[in-house]
Design a protein around this motif. Structure first.
Motif, PDB file in Angstrom:
ATOM      1  N   ALA A  12       0.823  -1.212   0.000  1.00  0.00           N
ATOM      2  CA  ALA A  12       0.000   0.000   0.000  1.00  0.00           C
ATOM      3  C   ALA A  12       0.853   1.256   0.000  1.00  0.00           C
ATOM      4  O   ALA A  12       0.359   2.345  -0.286  1.00  0.00           O
ATOM      5  N   ARG A  13       2.144   1.110   0.320  1.00  0.00           N
ATOM      6  CA  ARG A  13       3.037   2.270   0.437  1.00  0.00           C
ATOM      7  C   ARG A  13       4.065   2.231  -0.684  1.00  0.00           C
ATOM      8  O   ARG A  13       5.100   1.579  -0.574  1.00  0.00           O
ATOM      9  N   LYS A  14       3.801   2.934  -1.760  1.00  0.00           N
ATOM     10  CA  LYS A  14       4.714   2.953  -2.900  1.00  0.00           C
ATOM     11  C   LYS A  14       5.353   4.324  -3.114  1.00  0.00           C
ATOM     12  O   LYS A  14       6.217   4.471  -3.972  1.00  0.00           O
ATOM     13  N   ILE A  15       4.914   5.320  -2.368  1.00  0.00           N
ATOM     14  CA  ILE A  15       5.489   6.660  -2.481  1.00  0.00           C
ATOM     15  C   ILE A  15       5.298   7.357  -1.138  1.00  0.00           C
ATOM     16  O   ILE A  15       4.377   7.031  -0.388  1.00  0.00           O
ATOM     17  N   SER A  16       6.206   8.274  -0.813  1.00  0.00           N
ATOM     18  CA  SER A  16       6.124   8.965   0.472  1.00  0.00           C
ATOM     19  C   SER A  16       6.562  10.411   0.310  1.00  0.00           C
ATOM     20  O   SER A  16       7.254  10.771  -0.658  1.00  0.00           O
ATOM     21  N   LEU A  17       6.172  11.252   1.260  1.00  0.00           N
ATOM     22  CA  LEU A  17       6.569  12.658   1.211  1.00  0.00           C
ATOM     23  C   LEU A  17       8.089  12.831   1.316  1.00  0.00           C
ATOM     24  O   LEU A  17       8.660  13.655   0.591  1.00  0.00           O
ATOM     25  N   PRO A  18       8.800  12.107   2.194  1.00  0.00           N
ATOM     26  CA  PRO A  18      10.264  12.235   2.201  1.00  0.00           C
ATOM     27  C   PRO A  18      10.900  11.867   0.862  1.00  0.00           C
ATOM     28  O   PRO A  18      11.873  12.498   0.437  1.00  0.00           O
ATOM     29  N   GLU A  19      10.342  10.849   0.193  1.00  0.00           N
ATOM     30  CA  GLU A  19      10.875  10.460  -1.115  1.00  0.00           C
ATOM     31  C   GLU A  19      10.666  11.566  -2.136  1.00  0.00           C
ATOM     32  O   GLU A  19      11.581  11.920  -2.889  1.00  0.00           O
ATOM     33  N   VAL A  20       9.465  12.134  -2.182  1.00  0.00           N
ATOM     34  CA  VAL A  20       9.170  13.199  -3.135  1.00  0.00           C
ATOM     35  C   VAL A  20      10.011  14.437  -2.839  1.00  0.00           C
ATOM     36  O   VAL A  20      10.446  15.148  -3.754  1.00  0.00           O
ATOM     37  N   ALA A  21      10.279  14.698  -1.566  1.00  0.00           N
ATOM     38  CA  ALA A  21      11.075  15.874  -1.191  1.00  0.00           C
ATOM     39  C   ALA A  21      12.482  15.815  -1.760  1.00  0.00           C
ATOM     40  O   ALA A  21      13.123  16.860  -1.958  1.00  0.00           O
ATOM     41  N   GLU A  22      12.974  14.611  -2.045  1.00  0.00           N
ATOM     42  CA  GLU A  22      14.322  14.461  -2.586  1.00  0.00           C
ATOM     43  C   GLU A  22      14.372  14.573  -4.110  1.00  0.00           C
ATOM     44  O   GLU A  22      15.454  14.639  -4.685  1.00  0.00           O
ATOM     45  N   TRP A  23      13.215  14.587  -4.762  1.00  0.00           N
ATOM     46  CA  TRP A  23      13.214  14.693  -6.220  1.00  0.00           C
ATOM     47  C   TRP A  23      13.633  16.098  -6.632  1.00  0.00           C
ATOM     48  O   TRP A  23      13.235  17.088  -6.009  1.00  0.00           O
ATOM     49  N   ASP A  24      14.437  16.180  -7.701  1.00  0.00           N
ATOM     50  CA  ASP A  24      14.768  17.500  -8.223  1.00  0.00           C
ATOM     51  C   ASP A  24      13.658  17.984  -9.153  1.00  0.00           C
ATOM     52  O   ASP A  24      12.736  17.232  -9.503  1.00  0.00           O
ATOM     53  N   ASP A  25      13.737  19.232  -9.565  1.00  0.00           N
ATOM     54  CA  ASP A  25      12.668  19.831 -10.366  1.00  0.00           C
ATOM     55  C   ASP A  25      12.485  19.134 -11.711  1.00  0.00           C
ATOM     56  O   ASP A  25      11.359  19.011 -12.202  1.00  0.00           O
ATOM     57  N   GLU A  26      13.586  18.671 -12.299  1.00  0.00           N
ATOM     58  CA  GLU A  26      13.482  18.010 -13.599  1.00  0.00           C
ATOM     59  C   GLU A  26      12.762  16.668 -13.491  1.00  0.00           C
ATOM     60  O   GLU A  26      12.001  16.285 -14.378  1.00  0.00           O
ATOM     61  N   THR A  27      12.999  15.949 -12.395  1.00  0.00           N
ATOM     62  CA  THR A  27      12.307  14.671 -12.182  1.00  0.00           C
ATOM     63  C   THR A  27      10.812  14.902 -12.020  1.00  0.00           C
ATOM     64  O   THR A  27       9.985  14.171 -12.578  1.00  0.00           O
ATOM     65  N   ARG A  29       9.108  17.488 -13.121  1.00  0.00           N
ATOM     66  CA  ARG A  29       8.562  17.954 -14.394  1.00  0.00           C
ATOM     67  C   ARG A  29       8.385  16.802 -15.379  1.00  0.00           C
ATOM     68  O   ARG A  29       7.366  16.723 -16.074  1.00  0.00           O
ATOM     69  N   ALA A  30       9.357  15.893 -15.421  1.00  0.00           N
ATOM     70  CA  ALA A  30       9.258  14.738 -16.318  1.00  0.00           C
ATOM     71  C   ALA A  30       8.083  13.844 -15.928  1.00  0.00           C
ATOM     72  O   ALA A  30       7.387  13.288 -16.788  1.00  0.00           O
ATOM     73  N   THR A  31       7.841  13.715 -14.616  1.00  0.00           N
ATOM     74  CA  THR A  31       6.706  12.919 -14.137  1.00  0.00           C
ATOM     75  C   THR A  31       5.388  13.533 -14.590  1.00  0.00           C
ATOM     76  O   THR A  31       4.491  12.833 -15.073  1.00  0.00           O
ATOM     77  N   PHE A  32       5.262  14.855 -14.445  1.00  0.00           N
ATOM     78  CA  PHE A  32       4.037  15.536 -14.857  1.00  0.00           C
ATOM     79  C   PHE A  32       3.848  15.439 -16.366  1.00  0.00           C
ATOM     80  O   PHE A  32       2.718  15.251 -16.844  1.00  0.00           O
ATOM     81  N   GLN A  33       4.931  15.561 -17.119  1.00  0.00           N
ATOM     82  CA  GLN A  33       4.808  15.499 -18.578  1.00  0.00           C
ATOM     83  C   GLN A  33       4.375  14.104 -19.020  1.00  0.00           C
ATOM     84  O   GLN A  33       3.563  13.956 -19.948  1.00  0.00           O
ATOM     85  N   LYS A  34       4.887  13.083 -18.354  1.00  0.00           N
ATOM     86  CA  LYS A  34       4.495  11.710 -18.690  1.00  0.00           C
ATOM     87  C   LYS A  34       3.024  11.481 -18.401  1.00  0.00           C
ATOM     88  O   LYS A  34       2.320  10.814 -19.166  1.00  0.00           O
ATOM     89  N   LEU A  35       2.537  12.049 -17.303  1.00  0.00           N
ATOM     90  CA  LEU A  35       1.124  11.880 -16.941  1.00  0.00           C
ATOM     91  C   LEU A  35       0.212  12.743 -17.802  1.00  0.00           C
ATOM     92  O   LEU A  35      -0.936  12.385 -18.046  1.00  0.00           O
ATOM     93  N   ARG A  36       0.728  13.877 -18.278  1.00  0.00           N
ATOM     94  CA  ARG A  36      -0.077  14.773 -19.118  1.00  0.00           C
ATOM     95  C   ARG A  36      -0.249  14.221 -20.526  1.00  0.00           C
ATOM     96  O   ARG A  36      -1.301  14.378 -21.142  1.00  0.00           O
ATOM     97  N   CYS A  37       0.777  13.564 -21.050  1.00  0.00           N
ATOM     98  CA  CYS A  37       0.752  13.150 -22.460  1.00  0.00           C
ATOM     99  C   CYS A  37       1.048  11.657 -22.613  1.00  0.00           C
ATOM    100  O   CYS A  37       2.022  11.275 -23.280  1.00  0.00           O
ATOM    101  N   PRO A  38       0.255  10.775 -22.015  1.00  0.00           N
ATOM    102  CA  PRO A  38       0.561   9.339 -22.138  1.00  0.00           C
ATOM    103  C   PRO A  38       0.300   8.784 -23.532  1.00  0.00           C
ATOM    104  O   PRO A  38       1.002   7.873 -23.980  1.00  0.00           O
ATOM    105  N   GLU A  39      -0.692   9.333 -24.246  1.00  0.00           N
ATOM    106  CA  GLU A  39      -1.036   8.796 -25.573  1.00  0.00           C
ATOM    107  C   GLU A  39      -0.041   9.204 -26.643  1.00  0.00           C
ATOM    108  O   GLU A  39       0.048   8.565 -27.688  1.00  0.00           O
ATOM    109  N   THR A  40       0.713  10.282 -26.431  1.00  0.00           N
ATOM    110  CA  THR A  40       1.635  10.790 -27.447  1.00  0.00           C
ATOM    111  C   THR A  40       3.091  10.536 -27.085  1.00  0.00           C
ATOM    112  O   THR A  40       3.984  11.209 -27.595  1.00  0.00           O
ATOM    113  N   GLU A  41       3.317   9.566 -26.188  1.00  0.00           N
ATOM    114  CA  GLU A  41       4.674   9.229 -25.751  1.00  0.00           C
ATOM    115  C   GLU A  41       5.407  10.462 -25.220  1.00  0.00           C
ATOM    116  O   GLU A  41       6.549  10.740 -25.574  1.00  0.00           O
ATOM    117  N   GLU A  42       4.700  11.195 -24.376  1.00  0.00           N
ATOM    118  CA  GLU A  42       5.227  12.356 -23.655  1.00  0.00           C
ATOM    119  C   GLU A  42       5.436  13.584 -24.542  1.00  0.00           C
ATOM    120  O   GLU A  42       5.979  14.598 -24.090  1.00  0.00           O
TER     121      GLU A  42
END
Length: 343
Positions: A12-27, A29-42
């Motif tokens: 049930a625990r696959k992501i956490s706030l401490p884990e997300v806090a360590e992500w840099d801005d590019e990571t 942004r890439a996550t959001f872009q992948k979720l925004r455009c899944p049908e067009t391969e980002e």
């Protein structure tokens, strides 16, 4: 042997706030872009003309410019997050906090999680609720076993299941009530409910209930309700079973509306422990959010988080109610009375 509750399991625990806090801005942004455009391969899609290619990437602004129509757009342009000034990382952390809150949370609590002003947290959360409502799954007509029940939201903070208490509340307070009608489709034995839909109506009445049920259910499906008079017309089109809640919770053949009651139980805990009062104006959004949480209750928190973000990043189908909310440009009428649940 007693099975361990899903939320206690490691899966049930696959992501956490401490884990997300360590992500840099590019990571992030890439996550959001992948979720925004899944049908067009980002590959980004222009929200103005729908073109996928060609486009320019403006590195200094972190935006794209469409070669077809000249429109400049970002990851959030044309979505429920359009015009937000929140950094993507802060949005992601807020979403993870909300995914972990299985009974939801108040905007005041979210404010402290995200370290933003109350107004910002309030509008952000309502945008998410609005996106969840707009993305309600349009399934083919349901079949199988479906439970239907209603509960009333009253202006008093007193909650009760008993009919005599509801009548007493009505006598004490002349303010109007609203009814939340819930439809829950059962899954396989032991699986609980797999689909939930909610509707806000004035009262449990035959006309509204028949109109809703005929749109959602295949004729001949098995419908389980209590013995409220508004459900009697269902017998003409469906295999209708009723439970007499005045004398029993489960009928002699095992018939019950426990899945519908499970939804109202989570809604009550949400009201009592989190928001305390609900606005009539946004009751449909609150009710649908709890329905969504019921349907994804066995998903891991990473899947829930990314599903919420995906819905926020879909293109708007209607004018958002919460754009310019604090400028009073989106509000309709005066403030509505707050309500509490009595089923």
């Amino acid at each position: 042997m007693h099975n361990q509750h899903f939320l206690l399991e490691a899966q049930a625990r696959k992501i956490s706030l401490p884990e997300v806090a360590e992500w840099d801005d590019e990571t992030v942004r890439a996550t959001f872009q992948k979720l925004r455009c899944p049908e067009t391969e980002e590959e980004p899609v222009c929200p103005e003309c729908g073109c996928v290619d060609p486009h320019y990437y403006l590195r200094t602004r972190k935006q794209w410019r469409c070669k077809g129509c000249g429109h400049t757009f970002s990851l959030t342009s044309g979505t429920w997050l359009a015009s937000t000034k929140l950094p993507l990382k802060k949005i992601l952390m807020g979403i993870v906090a909300l995914a972990n809150a299985v009974k939801s949370m108040s905007a005041l609590q979210l404010m402290r999680h995200m370290n933003v002003q109350y107004k910002t947290a309030y509008v952000f959360y309502h945008r998410l609720r609005e996106a969840l409502y707009a993305a309600r799954p349009e399934f083919p007509a349901w079949s199988g076993k479906v439970e239907i029940d209603g509960a009333y939201l009253h202006s008093s903070t007193r909650l009760s299941n008993r009919a005599k208490d509801r009548k007493a509340l009505s006598r004490k307070s002349p303010k109007p009530t609203k009814c939340i009608l819930v439809l829950r489709q059962r899954g396989n034995p032991g699986e609980g409910a797999i689909r939930t839909l909610t509707y806000v109506i004035d009262t449990e009445n035959s006309a509204d209930i028949m109109d809703i049920v005929e749109q959602q259910l295949v004729a001949g499906s098995e419908v389980i309700t209590d013995q409220h008079g508004s459900y009697t017309d269902l017998l003409e089109y469906f295999d209708h079973t009723q439970v007499n809640h005045n004398i029993e919770f489960v009928g002699p053949s095992g018939e019950n509306t426990n899945q519908a009651e499970s939804y109202f139980s989570r809604l009550r805990r949400f009201i009592r422990g989190q928001v305390h009062h609900l606005s009539v104006e946004y009751l449909d959004l609150y009710a649908n959010e709890i329905a969504y949480r019921e349907d994804v209750r066995r998903w891991d928190n990473r899947r829930i988080s990314f599903d919420m973000i995906t819905k926020l990043l879909t293109l708007e189908k209607s004018k958002p109610r919460f754009r310019g909310y604090w400028d009073r440009t989106s509000r309709s009428g005066d403030a509505q009375p707050s309500l509490a649940l009595a089923a």
